[in-house]
Design a protein around this motif. Structure first.
Motif, PDB file in Angstrom:
ATOM      1  N   THR A 164      38.999  50.048  80.817  1.00  0.00           N
ATOM      2  CA  THR A 164      38.746  51.370  81.392  1.00  0.00           C
ATOM      3  C   THR A 164      39.271  51.491  82.821  1.00  0.00           C
ATOM      4  O   THR A 164      40.018  52.429  83.139  1.00  0.00           O
ATOM      5  CB  THR A 164      37.235  51.664  81.361  1.00  0.00           C
ATOM      6  OG1 THR A 164      36.782  51.590  80.009  1.00  0.00           O
ATOM      7  CG2 THR A 164      36.930  53.033  81.925  1.00  0.00           C
ATOM      8  N   ILE A 165      38.896  50.570  83.690  1.00  0.00           N
ATOM      9  CA  ILE A 165      39.295  50.654  85.099  1.00  0.00           C
ATOM     10  C   ILE A 165      40.804  50.529  85.231  1.00  0.00           C
ATOM     11  O   ILE A 165      41.438  51.274  85.992  1.00  0.00           O
ATOM     12  CB  ILE A 165      38.547  49.599  85.938  1.00  0.00           C
ATOM     13  CG1 ILE A 165      37.062  49.947  85.969  1.00  0.00           C
ATOM     14  CG2 ILE A 165      39.112  49.515  87.356  1.00  0.00           C
ATOM     15  CD1 ILE A 165      36.165  48.897  86.591  1.00  0.00           C
ATOM     16  N   ASP A 166      41.403  49.612  84.470  1.00  0.00           N
ATOM     17  CA  ASP A 166      42.854  49.449  84.505  1.00  0.00           C
ATOM     18  C   ASP A 166      43.556  50.735  84.070  1.00  0.00           C
ATOM     19  O   ASP A 166      44.552  51.137  84.661  1.00  0.00           O
ATOM     20  CB  ASP A 166      43.266  48.280  83.605  1.00  0.00           C
ATOM     21  CG  ASP A 166      44.751  47.997  83.659  1.00  0.00           C
ATOM     22  OD1 ASP A 166      45.288  47.853  84.783  1.00  0.00           O
ATOM     23  OD2 ASP A 166      45.379  47.910  82.594  1.00  0.00           O
ATOM     24  N   CYS A 167      43.018  51.389  83.062  1.00  0.00           N
ATOM     25  CA  CYS A 167      43.608  52.640  82.579  1.00  0.00           C
ATOM     26  C   CYS A 167      43.527  53.730  83.643  1.00  0.00           C
ATOM     27  O   CYS A 167      44.497  54.446  83.879  1.00  0.00           O
ATOM     28  CB  CYS A 167      42.921  53.079  81.292  1.00  0.00           C
ATOM     29  SG  CYS A 167      43.712  54.481  80.485  1.00  0.00           S
ATOM     30  N   PHE A 168      42.368  53.849  84.301  1.00  0.00           N
ATOM     31  CA  PHE A 168      42.240  54.814  85.406  1.00  0.00           C
ATOM     32  C   PHE A 168      43.278  54.523  86.488  1.00  0.00           C
ATOM     33  O   PHE A 168      43.997  55.419  86.931  1.00  0.00           O
ATOM     34  CB  PHE A 168      40.838  54.764  86.029  1.00  0.00           C
ATOM     35  CG  PHE A 168      39.846  55.694  85.415  1.00  0.00           C
ATOM     36  CD1 PHE A 168      39.934  57.061  85.597  1.00  0.00           C
ATOM     37  CD2 PHE A 168      38.796  55.201  84.646  1.00  0.00           C
ATOM     38  CE1 PHE A 168      39.009  57.926  85.042  1.00  0.00           C
ATOM     39  CE2 PHE A 168      37.866  56.051  84.084  1.00  0.00           C
ATOM     40  CZ  PHE A 168      37.977  57.411  84.275  1.00  0.00           C
ATOM     41  N   LYS A 169      43.338  53.266  86.927  1.00  0.00           N
ATOM     42  CA  LYS A 169      44.250  52.883  88.018  1.00  0.00           C
ATOM     43  C   LYS A 169      45.707  53.152  87.654  1.00  0.00           C
ATOM     44  O   LYS A 169      46.454  53.722  88.450  1.00  0.00           O
ATOM     45  CB  LYS A 169      44.076  51.404  88.355  1.00  0.00           C
ATOM     46  CG  LYS A 169      42.834  51.080  89.123  1.00  0.00           C
ATOM     47  CD  LYS A 169      42.777  49.572  89.416  1.00  0.00           C
ATOM     48  CE  LYS A 169      41.531  49.185  90.174  1.00  0.00           C
ATOM     49  NZ  LYS A 169      41.457  47.729  90.379  1.00  0.00           N
ATOM     50  N   ARG A 170      46.109  52.730  86.478  1.00  0.00           N
ATOM     51  CA  ARG A 170      47.510  52.917  86.071  1.00  0.00           C
ATOM     52  C   ARG A 170      47.871  54.394  85.907  1.00  0.00           C
ATOM     53  O   ARG A 170      48.975  54.801  86.230  1.00  0.00           O
ATOM     54  CB  ARG A 170      47.796  52.153  84.785  1.00  0.00           C
ATOM     55  CG  ARG A 170      47.857  50.664  84.987  1.00  0.00           C
ATOM     56  CD  ARG A 170      48.079  49.972  83.650  1.00  0.00           C
ATOM     57  NE  ARG A 170      48.088  48.554  83.793  1.00  0.00           N
ATOM     58  CZ  ARG A 170      49.158  47.800  83.576  1.00  0.00           C
ATOM     59  NH1 ARG A 170      50.291  48.349  83.215  1.00  0.00           N
ATOM     60  NH2 ARG A 170      49.077  46.492  83.714  1.00  0.00           N
ATOM     61  N   GLY A 216      47.442  63.424  86.697  1.00  0.00           N
ATOM     62  CA  GLY A 216      47.581  62.777  85.400  1.00  0.00           C
ATOM     63  C   GLY A 216      46.262  62.602  84.672  1.00  0.00           C
ATOM     64  O   GLY A 216      46.231  62.506  83.445  1.00  0.00           O
ATOM     65  N   LEU A 217      45.173  62.554  85.420  1.00  0.00           N
ATOM     66  CA  LEU A 217      43.847  62.431  84.800  1.00  0.00           C
ATOM     67  C   LEU A 217      43.412  63.722  84.112  1.00  0.00           C
ATOM     68  O   LEU A 217      42.427  63.742  83.383  1.00  0.00           O
ATOM     69  CB  LEU A 217      42.801  62.033  85.848  1.00  0.00           C
ATOM     70  CG  LEU A 217      42.959  60.646  86.457  1.00  0.00           C
ATOM     71  CD1 LEU A 217      41.973  60.450  87.601  1.00  0.00           C
ATOM     72  CD2 LEU A 217      42.793  59.564  85.403  1.00  0.00           C
TER      73      LEU A 217
END
Length: 159
Positions: free
Chosen positions: A113-119, A128-129
């Motif tokens: 989850t966190i990696d997806c938000f950051k990327r 993009g969010l």
């Protein structure tokens, strides 16, 4: 459902085919996107119900305890629903990205989850969010708004 929705035509022969494919990846595959889904419920529900009942309560305070008419309730429900979808949408987007990665040869891009938000923010910016927000509004707002009016009506009848 998400995997079938984003699939190209003919990618899945049936719901059973999609289910079997997912099952063969292990039972954890059914829970991809679980964390952002649960995390998104809190801001959504808080905004959705909290703002709606705050607005209807303020109306009653300002109008000598009179309940807001259905048209005003619907207006307040549109405001509350719109903001609830807005604050929770990044979680929905991340959930969808996590659920669809790795399916039928698609690249696995995110570790969680966190990696997806950051990327997403790094590659697309904060905008993009919110990619796909408008179609989500068209899908969700009518039913969300009517649901709040119905909840308020039932709540008022029970009290």
């Amino acid at each position: 459902k998400t995997r079938m929705t984003v699939a190209s035509q003919g990618e899945w022969k049936s719901i059973a085919h999609c289910f079997t494919y997912t099952k063969n990846q292990g039972w954890a595959a059914f829970y991809k996107g679980f964390v952002p889904n649960i995390a998104g419920i809190i801001p959504f529900q808080g905004t959705y119900f909290g703002l709606f009942f705050y607005l209807t309560g303020k109306y009653e305070e300002e109008h000598s305890g009179h309940k807001p008419p259905p048209s005003v309730q619907f207006e307040y429900s549109l405001i509350a629903s719109s903001l609830a979808v807005l604050v929770s949408y990044p979680f929905n987007l991340v959930r969808t990205k996590l659920q669809t990665q790795g399916v039928n040869g698609r690249d696995i891009l995110y570790k969680g989850t966190i990696d997806c938000f950051k990327r997403t923010v790094t590659h697309e910016g904060y905008k993009g969010l919110y990619r796909g927000l408008m179609p989500n509004y068209f899908k969700a707002l009518p039913s969300l708004s009517m649901s709040l009016v119905l909840v308020k009506t039932i709540n008022d009848k029970l009290h």
